[in-house]
Write a protein that holds these residues in place. Structure first.
Motif, PDB file in Angstrom:
ATOM      1  N   ARG A  84      30.575 -23.308   0.286  1.00  0.00           N
ATOM      2  CA  ARG A  84      30.519 -23.934  -1.031  1.00  0.00           C
ATOM      3  C   ARG A  84      30.985 -25.378  -0.932  1.00  0.00           C
ATOM      4  N   PRO A  85      30.065 -26.312  -1.026  1.00  0.00           N
ATOM      5  CA  PRO A  85      30.470 -27.707  -0.845  1.00  0.00           C
ATOM      6  C   PRO A  85      31.487 -28.160  -1.884  1.00  0.00           C
ATOM      7  N   ALA A  86      32.369 -29.084  -1.489  1.00  0.00           N
ATOM      8  CA  ALA A  86      33.365 -29.653  -2.427  1.00  0.00           C
ATOM      9  C   ALA A  86      32.611 -30.327  -3.579  1.00  0.00           C
ATOM     10  N   PRO A  87      33.131 -30.379  -4.812  1.00  0.00           N
ATOM     11  CA  PRO A  87      34.452 -29.925  -5.218  1.00  0.00           C
ATOM     12  C   PRO A  87      34.427 -28.549  -5.871  1.00  0.00           C
ATOM     13  N   GLY A  88      33.781 -27.593  -5.251  1.00  0.00           N
ATOM     14  CA  GLY A  88      33.661 -26.265  -5.851  1.00  0.00           C
ATOM     15  C   GLY A  88      34.916 -25.404  -5.732  1.00  0.00           C
ATOM     16  N   TRP A  89      35.966 -25.940  -5.113  1.00  0.00           N
ATOM     17  CA  TRP A  89      37.183 -25.145  -4.940  1.00  0.00           C
ATOM     18  C   TRP A  89      38.390 -26.053  -4.742  1.00  0.00           C
ATOM     19  N   LYS A  90      39.539 -25.474  -4.983  1.00  0.00           N
ATOM     20  CA  LYS A  90      40.784 -26.216  -4.773  1.00  0.00           C
ATOM     21  C   LYS A  90      41.814 -25.240  -4.201  1.00  0.00           C
ATOM     22  N   ILE A  91      42.397 -25.594  -3.064  1.00  0.00           N
ATOM     23  CA  ILE A  91      43.456 -24.733  -2.493  1.00  0.00           C
ATOM     24  C   ILE A  91      44.768 -25.506  -2.518  1.00  0.00           C
ATOM     25  N   THR A  92      45.804 -24.877  -3.070  1.00  0.00           N
ATOM     26  CA  THR A  92      47.137 -25.487  -3.060  1.00  0.00           C
ATOM     27  C   THR A  92      48.087 -24.576  -2.294  1.00  0.00           C
ATOM     28  N   LEU A  93      48.806 -25.183  -1.356  1.00  0.00           N
ATOM     29  CA  LEU A  93      49.799 -24.450  -0.553  1.00  0.00           C
ATOM     30  C   LEU A  93      51.182 -24.830  -1.084  1.00  0.00           C
ATOM     31  N   LEU A  94      51.915 -23.840  -1.577  1.00  0.00           N
ATOM     32  CA  LEU A  94      53.231 -24.118  -2.182  1.00  0.00           C
ATOM     33  C   LEU A  94      54.361 -23.658  -1.281  1.00  0.00           C
ATOM     34  N   GLU A  95      55.404 -24.475  -1.214  1.00  0.00           N
ATOM     35  CA  GLU A  95      56.534 -24.153  -0.338  1.00  0.00           C
ATOM     36  C   GLU A  95      57.836 -24.580  -1.021  1.00  0.00           C
ATOM     37  N   ALA A  96      58.833 -23.698  -0.999  1.00  0.00           N
ATOM     38  CA  ALA A  96      60.119 -24.004  -1.646  1.00  0.00           C
ATOM     39  C   ALA A  96      60.886 -25.092  -0.884  1.00  0.00           C
ATOM     40  N   GLN A  97      60.735 -25.106   0.435  1.00  0.00           N
ATOM     41  CA  GLN A  97      61.490 -26.089   1.224  1.00  0.00           C
ATOM     42  C   GLN A  97      60.751 -27.433   1.248  1.00  0.00           C
ATOM     43  N   SER A  98      61.322 -28.413   1.974  1.00  0.00           N
ATOM     44  CA  SER A  98      60.789 -29.780   1.884  1.00  0.00           C
ATOM     45  C   SER A  98      59.609 -30.044   2.827  1.00  0.00           C
ATOM     46  N   LYS A  99      59.240 -29.060   3.643  1.00  0.00           N
ATOM     47  CA  LYS A  99      58.112 -29.264   4.564  1.00  0.00           C
ATOM     48  C   LYS A  99      57.435 -27.931   4.855  1.00  0.00           C
ATOM     49  N   VAL A 100      56.217 -28.017   5.389  1.00  0.00           N
ATOM     50  CA  VAL A 100      55.546 -26.775   5.799  1.00  0.00           C
ATOM     51  C   VAL A 100      56.180 -26.318   7.123  1.00  0.00           C
ATOM     52  N   LEU A 101      55.903 -25.091   7.522  1.00  0.00           N
ATOM     53  CA  LEU A 101      56.463 -24.487   8.745  1.00  0.00           C
ATOM     54  C   LEU A 101      57.972 -24.728   8.870  1.00  0.00           C
TER      55      LEU A 101
END
Ligand SMILES: Cc1cc2nc3c(=O)[nH]c(=O)nc-3n(C[C@H](O)[C@H](O)[C@H](O)COP(=O)(O)OP(=O)(O)OC[C@H]3O[C@@H](n4cnc5c(N)ncnc54)[C@H](O)[C@@H]3O)c2cc1C
Length: 384
Positions: free
Chosen positions: A184-201
């Motif tokens: 599905r070509p953009a902008p057909g979707w939006k993914i948000t990654l949420l994290e409580a701490q200040s960085k991923v991993l």
């Protein structure tokens, strides 16, 4: 069910969960049968799914056949009994386990390899539209839901949330983005990654964090750190400062915990609910109870959930169950203090981390895939 020659058995070893340590016991069934001991495998699912491949099932790289083992077939192959049921209680004094369907199974020895379940803010029942990473079979449902949404609502901008940016959250976000990008070509979707701490991993070396953030951005995944999730409700989440976010589908990757089995049985556990075991994988004060993998905490060692550590425990578990049946001394797990960890970063990249050493590249992805396929092939070979 396998044809058991029960009359020749005078002892029973119950294997709770087909985690990797117990899979290794199954492959050595002959040695137990030679000691007039039957093996009974109890698992809530009739298939075992391999975590290392789950994220790339989302992107479409692996199909169902690639990442599962048929436990019924495995049990039949080894002449052991398979019971599909959920263990809900352990009665250590009586040497029994109880199951969700009301069965009571007696054991001479019991070995737990039941892994973990996803930790969820609202209890164990997922809110509408949300899918915990565990059980791993959920990955099939996540993929199915996304594909159904794309078909039913071709004009809608799909709102997807991944809750928690540990290795599972990062892997799932990028691999879902890969799937959507292709279909599905953009902008057909939006993914948000949420994290409580200040960085991923969180807790990973800085280089791994930088590479993962770069790859997430390149995959059009929006990263929101310092966003603590308070509630996961029907198609919306509530953050700690009151903001709400609506979603069509959310993946809950906010950590794992062990089912409340050991604590309720009065055994010592760590804060995650994992059974504290001696280096022999035997529970303290109970010579009949063993545990390995993510549901066990080696006394005095740091808690580490990794396939590599689990695979090292398997051979020791086999030896120690056999030794206990013969009243022989037990061996100890040497344990890798610093296991190798792979993180899938989609079609173009992957990370391999050992201590502070971090390597990346397409070659790492190829290496990870070879490594993962080899693990499953090992068990499949036993099936042929
Ligand atoms: C998404 C994801 C990706 C991961 N990727 C990696 C990776 O790339 N590399 C790595 O080293 N590690 C990875 N890990 C960690 C790795 O999965 C674990 O360390 C490893 O699989 C531990 O396996 P186990 O043997 O403890 O249990 P599992 O393999 O989880 O098996 C547990 C079994 O017990 C059964 N069970 C559970 N509860 C019950 C019950 N009450 N009664 C009966 N049966 C039960 C389950 O159905 C399952 O078959 C990942 C984890 C996740 C969640």
């Amino acid at each position: 069910m396998a044809q058991l020659k029960q009359e020749t058995y005078n002892k029973t070893v119950v294997l709770v969960g087909a985690g990797m340590t117990n899979l290794q016991v199954i492959t050595q069934a002959k040695k137990f049968h030679a000691l007039q001991t039957q093996l009974v495998l109890l698992d809530v699912n009739s298939f075992w799914f391999f975590s290392g491949m789950a994220a790339e099932v989302l992107s479409g790289y692996y199909g169902l056949k690639d990442f599962h083992l048929d436990l019924r077939l495995l049990a039949k192959q080894y002449g052991i009994e398979f019971v599909q049921d959920e263990v809900t209680a352990l009665l250590p004094q009586q040497k029994k386990v109880m199951t969700a369907s009301g069965r009571m199974l007696e054991f001479d020895l019991v070995s737990f390899a039941c892994g973990t379940i996803s930790a969820m803010p609202e209890g164990d029942v997922p809110a509408e539209g949300s899918f915990p990473v565990k059980p791993l079979k959920n990955v099939l449902q996540i993929r199915n839901e996304i594909e159904t949404c794309m078909e039913l609502f071709p004009k809608k901008i799909l709102e997807l949330l991944v809750l928690g940016a540990g290795p599972a959250g990062v892997e799932y976000a990028i691999n879902i983005a890969d799937l959507l990008e292709e279909r599905r070509p953009a902008p057909g979707w939006k993914i948000t990654l949420l994290e409580a701490q200040s960085k991923v991993l969180p807790g990973f070396p800085k280089k791994a964090v930088i590479i993962a953030e770069k790859m997430l951005k390149a995959s059009a995944v929006t990263i929101r750190t310092k966003s603590e999730i308070q509630h996961v409700q029907s198609n919306r989440i509530v953050l700690d400062y009151g903001e709400t976010l609506e979603f069509d589908l959310a993946v809950v990757a906010m950590g794992n915990r062990v089912i409340d089995l050991f604590m309720q049985a009065g055994l010592e556990t760590n804060e995650n609910g994992a059974l504290v075991v001696e280096p022999s994988l035997r529970a303290q004060n109970y010579a009949e109870i063993f545990a390995g993998g993510d549901c066990a905490q080696l006394k005095g060692a740091s808690f580490s959930q990794s396939t590599q550590n689990v695979r090292q425990q398997g051979p020791v578990l086999v030896k120690n169950l056999l030794a206990t049946l013969q009243s022989k001394p037990l061996q100890e797990v040497s344990g890798s203090k610093c296991p190798v960890q792979f993180v899938s970063l989609g079609k173009a990249n992957a990370l391999v981390i050992k201590g502070n050493t971090v390597l990346e590249g397409k070659w790492v992805r190829t290496l990870k895939q070879c490594w993962d396929r080899r693990i499953l092939k090992r068990y499949r070979t036993y099936l042929t």
